[in-house]
Every structure is written in structure tokens, then in C-alpha cells.
Design a protein around this motif. Sequence first.
Motif, PDB file in Angstrom:
ATOM      1  N   GLY A 279       0.786  -1.233   0.000  1.00 55.25           N
ATOM      2  CA  GLY A 279       0.000   0.000   0.000  1.00 55.25           C
ATOM      3  C   GLY A 279       0.814   1.276   0.000  1.00 55.25           C
ATOM      4  O   GLY A 279       0.243   2.373   0.028  1.00 55.25           O
TER       5      GLY A 279
ATOM      6  N   SER B 169      -1.789   3.400   1.880  1.00 55.15           N
ATOM      7  CA  SER B 169      -3.200   3.585   1.521  1.00 55.15           C
ATOM      8  C   SER B 169      -4.052   2.558   2.246  1.00 55.15           C
ATOM      9  O   SER B 169      -3.622   1.426   2.486  1.00 55.15           O
ATOM     10  CB  SER B 169      -3.387   3.452   0.012  1.00 55.15           C
ATOM     11  N   THR B 170      -5.267   2.957   2.586  1.00 51.51           N
ATOM     12  CA  THR B 170      -6.203   2.062   3.275  1.00 51.51           C
ATOM     13  C   THR B 170      -7.430   1.820   2.407  1.00 51.51           C
ATOM     14  O   THR B 170      -7.758   2.618   1.509  1.00 51.51           O
ATOM     15  CB  THR B 170      -6.643   2.655   4.624  1.00 51.51           C
ATOM     16  N   ILE B 171      -8.080   0.709   2.691  1.00 43.71           N
ATOM     17  CA  ILE B 171      -9.301   0.372   1.966  1.00 43.71           C
ATOM     18  C   ILE B 171     -10.446   1.222   2.514  1.00 43.71           C
ATOM     19  O   ILE B 171     -10.646   1.325   3.729  1.00 43.71           O
ATOM     20  CB  ILE B 171      -9.623  -1.122   2.120  1.00 43.71           C
TER      21      ILE B 171
ATOM     22  N   LEU C 130     -10.632  -8.553   3.263  1.00 41.16           N
ATOM     23  CA  LEU C 130     -10.629  -7.157   2.841  1.00 41.16           C
ATOM     24  C   LEU C 130     -11.656  -6.383   3.662  1.00 41.16           C
ATOM     25  O   LEU C 130     -12.866  -6.621   3.535  1.00 41.16           O
ATOM     26  CB  LEU C 130     -10.966  -7.045   1.345  1.00 41.16           C
TER      27      LEU C 130
ATOM     28  N   TYR D 239      -3.908  -1.554   2.756  1.00 40.66           N
ATOM     29  CA  TYR D 239      -3.877  -2.300   1.497  1.00 40.66           C
ATOM     30  C   TYR D 239      -2.737  -3.319   1.543  1.00 40.66           C
ATOM     31  O   TYR D 239      -1.608  -3.008   1.929  1.00 40.66           O
ATOM     32  CB  TYR D 239      -3.661  -1.333   0.335  1.00 40.66           C
TER      33      TYR D 239
ATOM     34  N   THR E 210      -1.596  -6.774  -0.998  1.00 36.83           N
ATOM     35  CA  THR E 210      -1.964  -7.682  -2.094  1.00 36.83           C
ATOM     36  C   THR E 210      -2.106  -9.129  -1.614  1.00 36.83           C
ATOM     37  O   THR E 210      -2.857  -9.905  -2.207  1.00 36.83           O
ATOM     38  CB  THR E 210      -0.925  -7.633  -3.226  1.00 36.83           C
TER      39      THR E 210
ATOM     40  N   VAL F 153      -9.721  -1.977  -8.536  1.00 36.04           N
ATOM     41  CA  VAL F 153      -9.151  -1.184  -7.447  1.00 36.04           C
ATOM     42  C   VAL F 153      -9.047   0.275  -7.910  1.00 36.04           C
ATOM     43  O   VAL F 153      -8.319   0.585  -8.862  1.00 36.04           O
ATOM     44  CB  VAL F 153      -7.766  -1.724  -7.028  1.00 36.04           C
TER      45      VAL F 153
ATOM     46  N   THR G  96      -7.900   3.958  -6.895  1.00 35.76           N
ATOM     47  CA  THR G  96      -7.010   4.608  -5.947  1.00 35.76           C
ATOM     48  C   THR G  96      -7.281   6.104  -5.904  1.00 35.76           C
ATOM     49  O   THR G  96      -7.366   6.770  -6.939  1.00 35.76           O
ATOM     50  CB  THR G  96      -5.540   4.371  -6.339  1.00 35.76           C
TER      51      THR G  96
ATOM     52  N   ILE H 207      -8.582   3.608  -0.959  1.00 32.53           N
ATOM     53  CA  ILE H 207      -8.810   2.715  -2.098  1.00 32.53           C
ATOM     54  C   ILE H 207     -10.246   2.216  -2.034  1.00 32.53           C
ATOM     55  O   ILE H 207     -10.733   1.808  -0.967  1.00 32.53           O
ATOM     56  CB  ILE H 207      -7.844   1.511  -2.050  1.00 32.53           C
TER      57      ILE H 207
ATOM     58  N   VAL I  44     -12.627  -0.734  -3.447  1.00 31.37           N
ATOM     59  CA  VAL I  44     -12.472  -2.079  -4.003  1.00 31.37           C
ATOM     60  C   VAL I  44     -13.819  -2.575  -4.499  1.00 31.37           C
ATOM     61  O   VAL I  44     -14.825  -2.502  -3.772  1.00 31.37           O
ATOM     62  CB  VAL I  44     -11.900  -3.057  -2.953  1.00 31.37           C
TER      63      VAL I  44
END
Length: 846
Positions: free
Chosen positions: A153, A183-185, A210, A216, A218, A249, A251, A258, A260
Motif C-alpha cells: 500500500g 493507503s487504506t481500503i 478485505l 492495502y 496484495t 481497485v 485509488t 482505495i 475495491v
Amino acid sequence: MKKIFPKITLIFLTGIIFHSCSVVKKVPEGEQLLTKNIIQTNDSIIKNERIDALLSQKPNGKLIGYPFRLSLYNLAKEKPDSLYYVWLNKKPNRRENLAKIISNKQVDRLSQSFLVSGLSRFLKKTGEAPVIINPIKIRSSKNKIRGYYHNLGYFDAEVDSKVDSVGLKKAKIIFTVKTGEYSTIDSISRRIETPEIDSLFLKIQSATYLKSGKQYNTDHFDLEKTRLTEYFRNNGVYHFQINHVRYDVITNQRDKTIDVVYEIEDRKIKKGDTLVKTPFKIYKISQVNVFTNNTSRKTNKITDSVSYKNYNFYSNGKLNYKPKAIANAIFIEKGNLFSDKERSLTSISLSNLKVFNFPNIEYIEDPFNENNLIANIYLTPLKKKNLTASIDFTHSNIQDFGITGSLSLTFRNLFRRAETLEIATRGNIGSSKDLANPREIFFNIAEYGADVKISFPRIFFPINTKSIIRKEMLPTTQMSFGLTNQRNIGLDKENFTGIINYNWQPKNNTSLRFDLVNIQFIRNLNSGNYFNVYTSSYNRLNDLAQTYSIDPNDFNGDKLSNDGAVNFINDVVSGSTALTQGESDYESIRSIGERRKRLIEDNLIVSSALTFTKNTKKGLQDDTFYSFKAKFESAGNLTSLIAKQTPEDRSNNGNETLFGIEYAQYLKGEFDLVKHWGLGRKRVITFRTFAGLAVPYGNAKSIPFSRSYFAGGSNDNRGWQAYSLGPGSSGGINDFNEANLKLAGSIEYRFNIVGKINGALFADAGNIWNVFDNIEDKSYTFNGIKSLEEIALGTGIGFRYDFDFFVFRIDFGYKTYNPAKEVNERWFRDINFGKTVLNFGINYPF
């Protein structure tokens, strides 16, 4: 000392300079040897194995801090064949003189000989070329580090590098990482085209990897793909694959968030030259067909069939299996949803029957119902009878060298319910320098025996246990009986065993074993050989007899005869000699007599035991895992109950007997924990701890020798030979020292030296003691916390050669802390080459 110190300093500095020059011997001018990679993230130096594995260049490997393989490579000559011809032509008559001895052709062949070129080729192949710093690979490493942090992230991560010289032709690379904010979801939504898939998704949405507000990563996206795929495929969605799960995704760089979106489109089917979208279907099983031999794939060869509980069985020829036995191993059921889990369990369970090869399971769409699947299970039978012969060369705590041969006959599907009967005979001849060998015969040990074992792929018990031990736990029952006869091993023995045990697996990495009954009857055939075997006891007794014996007939010349030794013990204990109870010599003789009685007695052990085992290893390449084993055993309760119903005369010791033999009675518990930490590049730290206690009660005052503990040996404390450590601080004065309490712990650092040759540094600690039994000598017994001062420490170094299918091991052990010595002499008194304890072993000690 003032005169010597400058010389030592000069030698030390010369060694450092020589070492520094030697490692860069083959580094070209203007180039630098990579000595270290440093990764500095946000002003902090980090050590991360995952990042280290990504780097395109790593320093040469080291053995205990020294670049051993690089040094080997540097020893190799460049173009040794050319150097040979330079040497050959340096003097005009050298070739002619050599040719007179070995011919011109042989002179030329010398350029390719091992001494001229072969040694250098070997050193290059075995060694490791110097790792030269490469700007292209530095850029590659920077990109990989950036990608690593991007996957976490940190989308704005910046990576710089600097080459920092650390000596002549040597440098380290410093990677500087500025991650910035991660970065955060923020929001999570979905676009799922098939309504049935959408409904299944909603049922398990709360368990997602998630989550809003989470950083974030992967890895979490990959884990989520796997989780969804497994759930869908275990709930009827036969055609679903992991690549059907996609993410959109979005951004937002400004606020580092982010959005999703799950995207699961309908599956695409090729029709003609075009791809057509088709909604996923949830399938049920309409038929389960079992073909008991692979040739039954051809329906025209099927000659026998039967249906049993919604399973259809087909065979080419007569059906040789009871349908119930196979059906009990199948988890795919008519009317159930398709499930990958049930298919996997079925494969494992059918293989566990040990009458078939690994099965082939296929699903086809039912032509009469488009929402149904037909499951076809194809089985390939193993041979009904199998004869196996083998020969092995062995090494153990008793045998220095042994040759074992065996012949076994296996009958599969014995009663047509997948039972397996094994009948085996075995023989062994061996050599031991520790056992009495008056005729100096090399093979001074002989053993032969036979075993019969029958296995059932279910719990064979009068009471139905299916509600407790379910069939997915893969239960088995084993009944085994064995008879062994040993010659020239101690007192010679006949050993009869009979065992009924149950095994099952509550979880994938967990197993349980319950020994319903374990019978062992040991009969000593040559008890008169006692003092020829236990020579330490005899020597002590013989020395004391010179002073206290009252009967000249006890001697054969100036030595006690075997019968005389027994008579002398009886005279002392009965008070016929000058010794009185309480005197040290009296107690020593009495102790020798009691030990002799215990070891020459026949043993009847009837026990039950429960063993729990857990192992988290996930494959051959998994270096970070642990295994735990705990066992509880109870002996003598059933025997005591039978003995009370059939009263017999008591033994000479006043104990109850069954069939004229004293039976053992004790409780025993033990646990064994092994932990491995993988450090990468074939380096592993392993740790083991063990504790065991056996407590005699009722009809027994001690533990049978075969159930007691010993210390020392190739798989225990390697600073001592087997049976030579303890009990307590007694000094291992007996020939075979054993006791009923054991504490042990080991730590080992394993590393690769070169190729398949590995090394290890180890430290083993532990000891054995007597507790709650008939031994009263304080030097033998465990007396609370203070006795922990008697824990022995052995350290050393080991070498291993990996043959792929087994590992040959040599360990050099040293007594670092010896509790048998006086307190001020216990540390480091036995660390020298003359007192090395050499241990050979097969595979790792733990």
C-alpha cells in the motif's frame, strides 16, 4: 609477556591482511566484491527475509562467518592447462625427458589430469565465484524493493541505493527506502453477475480478508480469492476457478484511500468460434459410480455390478470387495452438492484402505438433468499378494554394526473388506564392543523373530464409535503379535508382544493413537551371564569381596566366580560378614544385588496408552514448524484385576504373580516438543525439549528396564555414550544406567557447507534420576530444585551428508558440564580431542 604480545599482534594483523587479499583474489581491477546488503527503511535498518529473497545480488555464502566456498573458488587456477604447457616448454629438454617415461601422447594428456586441471575444475565447481557488484542488478533490486512496498500500500515509495567501499576491492550496498504513507481500503462493493454466486457471497462476506479501514495488502487479495473459490467449489459451483474472482481497485491519491469492487462475471464457454457468457450453476450429485478396476472404464467389459446405499459398483470379473467397505471410505454422496472437500477426503480415504492405488475421480454432467453431476470413481487394485525381501546395515545404541534381513508377505483385502495381513520374519547379526565377547568373534550378536499384523480400515470394536470417531478422521485398527529371540545380547531374551491399537486423525496435522492393550512378556534365557555383561558391577563386587568374603569357595583363583558373586551378596545381606547395615560398602553391595534381581527377573507388562501427536510441517521444503507429542501410559491394572480373581503364590519379593510371573504396575507420562526456525539459505535453528516420568505403584517398586529412561547417545546428549550418563551425579558407574525420570533439551544450528554436505553446532542438556521408586542413594535420586544442578551439558560440532532419501550423520560431542565430578571441576574439564565422543547416526537427531 611484553615480548610475546607484539609478535602475536603481528601474526594476527598478517592473518587479517592475508584473508582480506585472498577473498578478492579474483575480483577484477576496478570492480568490487559485494560483502553486504543493507536495507534502511524510514531511517531504520530492517532485516526482512522476504525482501532479502527479492534482491538480485546477495553476498557470497559464509560458513561460521567465513566465505568458505569463495575461498575454494579462489584456490582454483585460471587456465591450468595453459600454465602446464608454459611449465613444460620452459626448459628445452623437459618434454623429451617426460616422453621417454610416458610417451608424447601421455605428456599432452597430463594437461587434463586431475592434478593439473581436474583439481581446479573441482574447486570451481564446488566453490562459489565472487559476487561482483553489478549496477544493472542494483536497479533490478531497487525495482523489486519498490514493488514489495507497493504491494503493502505504499504507492509513493522511493528507493535509492549507494555503494559504500569497505576495503580493498570490497563494498556494501545500502538501499534507502522512503515509504511515505500507506493507503487504506475505504469502500467495498461488488458486481456479481450470477445470482446464485451473489447469494453464496453474502453468506460469508463477514469473514473477508478485505475490510474497510485496513491497510492495502496484495496478499490479502490473494487470500480472499482462495477463500471464495474454496467456498464456492465446496457448495456446488463445479465450474468455478480462482481466476474468476477479479478486483477493480480505484485509488484516491489525495486522501490515500482505495475503493475495491469485487468482479465475478459469468463464465465464458466457447461455442464454435465465439465465447458465450453462461451463468454459473450449482450442481448436485445424481449418481456415484465406483469402478473397482480401471478396465471398467469400458462399459462393454463390465461383468458384475451391485448397488449399495446409492452407490453403484462395477467390476470386470467378479466383484472382490464388500460394497460396504468401499462405501464407508467414500464421502461423495448422492443428493449432496458438489464439493471439492468431499472429493479430496474420498481420495485420501480410499488410498488409506491400502488395497488401491491413488483413485481417479471424475465428474460429468448428467445428460438427463443439466443441474446434476455424475461422479465416477476409478480404482486400480494393488496386488493381492506381495512378497518383499530386504537387507539393511544398521547402527544403534547397542550395536556398533549390524546386518538385518527381512522377508515379509502381504495379503490385501483378506476378508473382502480391505483388511491387510502382513507376516514377516527377520534376522539380525551384529557386532558390539560393549558386550561380553570372550572368543573375540566379530558378529557377537544374533537376533531373529517373526511378526503377524492385521490392519482394519475402521474401528474394530464391539461398541459403535462412529459418533465419536467419524469416518473423515480416517480411523484404523491394528492387531499385531510378535516373537523375538536374542542371543549374546545381555542376558539373552525371548520377547513376546501383542498389541491392539486404534489410530485416527481429528485434524489434518493431528493424530491420536490409543493402545487398548499392549502385552509384553520378556523372559531372560541366560541370567547366569549377568556378571559377564555388567562388568562394572562385577569389578566393584570383586574388589569388596577381597576384604569381606567369608567363603573361599566363592573364588576361582583370585577372582569371584559367577555363583560366588551371588553367594557373597547373600552373605552380606544376611549379616554373615563383618559388614553391617548402614555402612557404605554394605549399601553398595546390597544395591548391586537388588539391581541384579531386577534385571534378571522375567517381566510381564500389560498396559494401555494414549498418544497425541501434532505436526505443523506443510511440505518437504518447510523449515519453520513444530511437532508435539504427548503420551500417557498405565500398566498393571488389568493384570491386577485378573490376578485377584485367580490367586497364586506370591513371589520371593512378596509381590503378586500371574502365570507365576511378577507383573509390572506403573503410571507413565511424557511429552516431546520440537521447534524449527528456518533462516533461509539452508540455515535452520532447531530446538527440542523432553520430559518423562514413570511412577511404580501397587505390585511394583521399580520400572521394568524396557520402560525406563537412559541418557546419552547419538539422538540424546551427544557428549556421552548411550546409557553412560547419570542417574543424577552418580557418574554412570553401571554398565547400562537407567532411571524413571528424564529431563532433556537440545538446540542445534544447521547450515550448508557445500553441495550436499551440511554442518551443525549443537548443545545438549539433560539427565536421568530415580524418584518414587526403591532407590534411596541421594546421588541417584531427584531431590527437588537442587537436583537441576545435575543437568549435564554436552556441546559439539557435526557433519551431515544428504543422500536425498536419508542423511548420514557424524557428531563430535564433548562433556562441557559434567555433574559426576566435584562441583569446582564440572565445567570445561573434558573439552579436548582426546576425549571426543564420536556419534554416528542416520537422519537428524530431532
